[in-house]
Design a protein around this motif. Structure first.
Motif, short mmCIF file in Angstrom:
data_model
loop_
_atom_site.label_atom_id
_atom_site.label_comp_id
_atom_site.label_asym_id
_atom_site.label_seq_id
_atom_site.Cartn_x
_atom_site.Cartn_y
_atom_site.Cartn_z
N LYS A 59 0.83 -1.21 0.00
CA LYS A 59 0.00 0.00 0.00
C LYS A 59 0.86 1.26 0.00
CE LYS A 59 -3.78 2.26 2.51
NZ LYS A 59 -4.68 2.18 3.70
N LEU A 60 1.93 1.24 0.79
CA LEU A 60 2.86 2.37 0.85
C LEU A 60 3.46 2.64 -0.52
CD1 LEU A 60 4.80 4.34 2.40
CD2 LEU A 60 6.26 2.36 2.80
N LEU A 61 3.92 1.60 -1.21
CA LEU A 61 4.55 1.77 -2.51
C LEU A 61 3.54 2.15 -3.58
CD1 LEU A 61 6.97 -1.27 -2.23
CD2 LEU A 61 7.64 1.14 -2.28
N ASP A 62 2.35 1.58 -3.51
CA ASP A 62 1.29 1.95 -4.46
C ASP A 62 0.97 3.44 -4.36
OD1 ASP A 62 -1.06 1.31 -6.29
OD2 ASP A 62 -2.13 2.04 -4.51
N ALA A 63 0.92 3.96 -3.15
CA ALA A 63 0.63 5.38 -2.96
C ALA A 63 1.71 6.28 -3.55
CB ALA A 63 0.47 5.68 -1.46
N GLN A 64 2.93 5.74 -3.71
CA GLN A 64 4.04 6.49 -4.30
C GLN A 64 4.15 6.27 -5.81
OE1 GLN A 64 5.75 8.63 -2.29
NE2 GLN A 64 4.33 7.96 -0.70
N GLY A 65 3.17 5.57 -6.40
CA GLY A 65 3.14 5.40 -7.85
C GLY A 65 3.91 4.21 -8.38
N ALA A 66 4.28 3.29 -7.52
CA ALA A 66 5.03 2.12 -7.98
C ALA A 66 4.14 1.15 -8.73
CB ALA A 66 5.66 1.40 -6.78
N GLY A 67 4.75 0.39 -9.64
CA GLY A 67 4.12 -0.78 -10.20
C GLY A 67 4.58 -1.99 -9.41
N PHE A 68 4.20 -3.19 -9.88
CA PHE A 68 4.52 -4.39 -9.12
C PHE A 68 4.93 -5.52 -10.06
CE2 PHE A 68 1.52 -1.94 -6.62
CZ PHE A 68 2.19 -1.84 -5.42
N ASP A 69 6.02 -6.20 -9.70
CA ASP A 69 6.47 -7.40 -10.37
C ASP A 69 6.04 -8.58 -9.53
OD1 ASP A 69 8.03 -9.32 -11.87
OD2 ASP A 69 9.54 -9.16 -10.29
N ILE A 70 5.18 -9.45 -10.08
CA ILE A 70 4.67 -10.58 -9.33
C ILE A 70 5.16 -11.89 -9.95
CG2 ILE A 70 2.62 -9.30 -8.60
CD1 ILE A 70 1.05 -11.05 -10.67
N VAL A 71 5.14 -12.96 -9.17
CA VAL A 71 5.56 -14.28 -9.68
C VAL A 71 4.56 -15.37 -9.32
CG1 VAL A 71 8.02 -13.73 -9.74
CG2 VAL A 71 7.01 -14.66 -7.64
N SER A 72 3.36 -14.97 -8.88
CA SER A 72 2.34 -15.97 -8.56
C SER A 72 0.96 -15.31 -8.52
CB SER A 72 2.62 -16.61 -7.18
OG SER A 72 2.33 -15.69 -6.14
N GLY A 73 -0.06 -16.17 -8.58
CA GLY A 73 -1.41 -15.68 -8.45
C GLY A 73 -1.67 -15.11 -7.07
N GLY A 74 -1.03 -15.69 -6.06
CA GLY A 74 -1.18 -15.18 -4.71
C GLY A 74 -0.67 -13.76 -4.57
N GLU A 75 0.49 -13.47 -5.20
CA GLU A 75 1.01 -12.10 -5.15
C GLU A 75 0.10 -11.15 -5.91
OE1 GLU A 75 5.78 -13.03 -4.55
OE2 GLU A 75 5.10 -12.16 -6.44
N LEU A 76 -0.51 -11.60 -6.99
CA LEU A 76 -1.50 -10.77 -7.68
C LEU A 76 -2.65 -10.42 -6.75
CD1 LEU A 76 -2.73 -9.42 -10.20
CD2 LEU A 76 -3.70 -11.65 -10.80
N GLU A 77 -3.16 -11.40 -6.03
CA GLU A 77 -4.28 -11.14 -5.12
C GLU A 77 -3.88 -10.13 -4.04
OE1 GLU A 77 -7.43 -12.05 -5.45
OE2 GLU A 77 -6.81 -12.94 -7.35
N ARG A 78 -2.64 -10.17 -3.61
CA ARG A 78 -2.19 -9.19 -2.61
C ARG A 78 -2.21 -7.77 -3.20
NH1 ARG A 78 0.34 -10.21 2.10
NH2 ARG A 78 0.25 -12.39 2.78
N VAL A 79 -1.74 -7.63 -4.43
CA VAL A 79 -1.76 -6.31 -5.06
C VAL A 79 -3.19 -5.84 -5.24
CG1 VAL A 79 -1.21 -5.03 -7.16
CG2 VAL A 79 0.46 -6.63 -6.20
N LEU A 80 -4.06 -6.70 -5.69
CA LEU A 80 -5.46 -6.33 -5.91
C LEU A 80 -6.15 -5.98 -4.59
CD1 LEU A 80 -6.55 -8.96 -8.60
CD2 LEU A 80 -5.75 -6.62 -8.96
N ALA A 81 -5.76 -6.64 -3.50
CA ALA A 81 -6.34 -6.31 -2.20
C ALA A 81 -6.00 -4.89 -1.77
CB ALA A 81 -5.87 -7.31 -1.15
N VAL A 82 -4.83 -4.43 -2.21
CA VAL A 82 -4.39 -3.07 -1.88
C VAL A 82 -5.08 -2.04 -2.77
CG1 VAL A 82 -2.39 -1.52 -2.00
CG2 VAL A 82 -2.18 -3.75 -0.90
N ASN A 83 -5.14 -2.34 -4.08
CA ASN A 83 -5.72 -1.39 -5.04
C ASN A 83 -5.97 -2.13 -6.35
OD1 ASN A 83 -6.47 0.71 -6.70
ND2 ASN A 83 -4.46 1.71 -6.72
N ARG A 84 -7.22 -2.40 -6.68
CA ARG A 84 -7.53 -3.15 -7.90
C ARG A 84 -7.04 -2.42 -9.14
NH1 ARG A 84 -10.16 -7.62 -6.81
NH2 ARG A 84 -10.33 -8.09 -9.02
#
Length: 434
Positions: free
Chosen positions: A74-99
């Motif tokens: 959430k902290l990094l998303d608020a600063q405009g970061a993107g995300f590099d994921i390696v699993s569906g679980g990590e995707l769900e974490r990003v979506l939980a923060v901000n779809r």
């Protein structure tokens, strides 16, 4: 923020603090073992990358595997970061923060499943980093089934050697990652035949904990050459994913000097050198957006593991300091023989030092944080801190020996916030049946 760590002793009472918050108070309130992170340092490290690449199109995609705590995402998303994921679980974490952050997600990894592809397609991620021809075929099938176009980037293997631990080196032909760069043009031609695939980028990642800028420049240069070839072949390539892997210095004393007398560590200088190498390599490629995937560099030195000494024992001449943290809480020393500095929370005037193994209570000889390390003499009940544990600490933790995992605390603007409660035995037993 250029300091290597947010941890320092207070001048008045010599208590180790994180951004001014005393760690002994955190241990009393939240218990031990305890992970503590600095929000200020994490945001500051991201800003170093953003400023170093400010003059060219870019997106800093934080490598979620380094530390996937929702509060940090959430902290990094608020600063405009993107995300590099390696699993569906990590995707769900990003979506939980901000779809909406899905539009800034790149999906890497050698073993994506059909279900993970489907979820990423539904979410509308930015890019799939495809690592094999079999994966490309499956992605084409899943995209066709959903009638959604998938933007793809082939992760090519540039055969660039980077001096790092063999377990985290990924850029050579003998590694499981990526497609041989010499075969890439043929694979792109096959991708172009798929109705629902859009080949938009080229990706590379040569490893982790790399402390020299030169390998990054060499890999980016090879990818830039491939992009020029692909554009001549008629492909619309708009992304160059240069991966992550920029390393830190673990052998630092709290004063900033290297514990072995070798080097100091200036985060800004390191990012500047890295950016210069990558930008020089791609300067001949126009109309390209750089994707960069730092993980460890953003969070490792921002975090530490606080632990309490249970016992100090001697076997002959051998001294063991036994703490309540264990390899299940931080496995890096056991897995990689990784070095972490260990310091007392309370710095005393005593100059007494001892050569000891700093170990945990898990029933394994590999359960250690330091071996034959000279350190301040500690006694039962003392608090100690294992530094530079913000990356690959909690994400690699386990419940081995049926040990609940630690709590996590984030320091924000001088205040401590619990971002993950300590696990209980009820948590461990809940999925099981008798």
């Amino acid at each position: 923020m250029n300091s290597a760590r947010p941890f320092a002793y207070s001048g008045k009472d010599s208590i180790l603090c994180c951004d001014g918050v005393q760690l002994d108070r955190l241990a009393k309130k939240f218990g031990t073992p305890l992970y503590v992170y600095s929000a200020e340092q994490i945001a500051g490290r991201l800003k170093l990358f953003q400023e170093s690449f400010a003059e060219i199109p870019h997106l800093i995609c934080y490598a979620v595997k380094a530390n996937s705590a929702l509060a940090i995402l959430k902290l990094l998303d608020a600063q405009g970061a993107g995300f590099d994921i390696v699993s569906g679980g990590e995707l769900e974490r990003v979506l939980a923060v901000n779809r909406a952050a899905a539009a800034r997600v790149v999906f890497s990894g050698v073993g994506k499943t059909a279900a993970e592809m489907d979820a990423a397609l539904r979410a509308g991620i930015l890019l799939f980093n495809v690592e094999s021809e079999g994966e490309l075929e499956l992605l084409a099938e899943r995209a066709s089934k959903q009638r959604k176009r998938a933007r793809v980037s082939l992760r090519v293997n540039p055969d660039v050697f980077a001096e790092t631990h063999p377990y985290i080196s990924t850029g050579l032909r003998e590694h499981k990652f990526g497609i041989d760069i010499r075969r890439a043009r043929r694979v792109y031609r096959e991708a172009a035949k798929a109705k629902y695939l859009d080949a938009r980028g080229v990706s590379v990642h040569i490893g982790s904990q790399i402390r020299s800028a030169e390998p990054f420049g060499a890999a980016a240069e090879r990818v830039a050459g491939l992009i020029r070839d692909l554009r001549r072949d008629g492909h619309t390539i708009e992304f160059l994913d240069a991966g992550g892997g920029l390393g830190i210095e673990y052998h630092l004393s709290l004063s900033g000097d290297d514990a072995s007398g070798a080097h100091s560590f200036d985060p800004k200088e390191k990012v500047t050198q890295y950016a210069a190498a990558v930008k020089k390599a791609v300067e001949g490629v126009s109309d390209v957006t750089l994707l960069l995937e730092p993980g460890r560099f953003l969070v490792a030195q921002a975090g530490a593991l606080v632990t309490r000494v249970l016992y100090v024992k001697k076997n002959g001449e051998k001294v063991f300091v036994i703490a309540d943290a264990a390899m299940n809480d931080l496995i890096r020393p056991a897995l990689y023989q990784a070095h972490h500095e260990i310091v007392p929370v309370t710095r005393t005037k005593s100059k007494k030092r001892v050569v000891a193994d700093f170990v945990g209570p898990v029933c394994e000889s590999g359960d250690f944080f330091a071996r034959d390390r000279e350190m301040p003499a500690l006694k039962s009940g003392d608090l100690a801190v294992i530094l530079d544990a913000g990356a690959y600490g909690m994400p690699l933790s386990s419940n081995y020996n049926s040990r609940p995992r630690p709590a996590e605390v984030l320091i924000e603007r001088g205040r401590a916030r619990l971002i993950r409660r300590r696990e209980t035995m009820q948590d461990l037993l809940a999925p099981e049946t008798l």
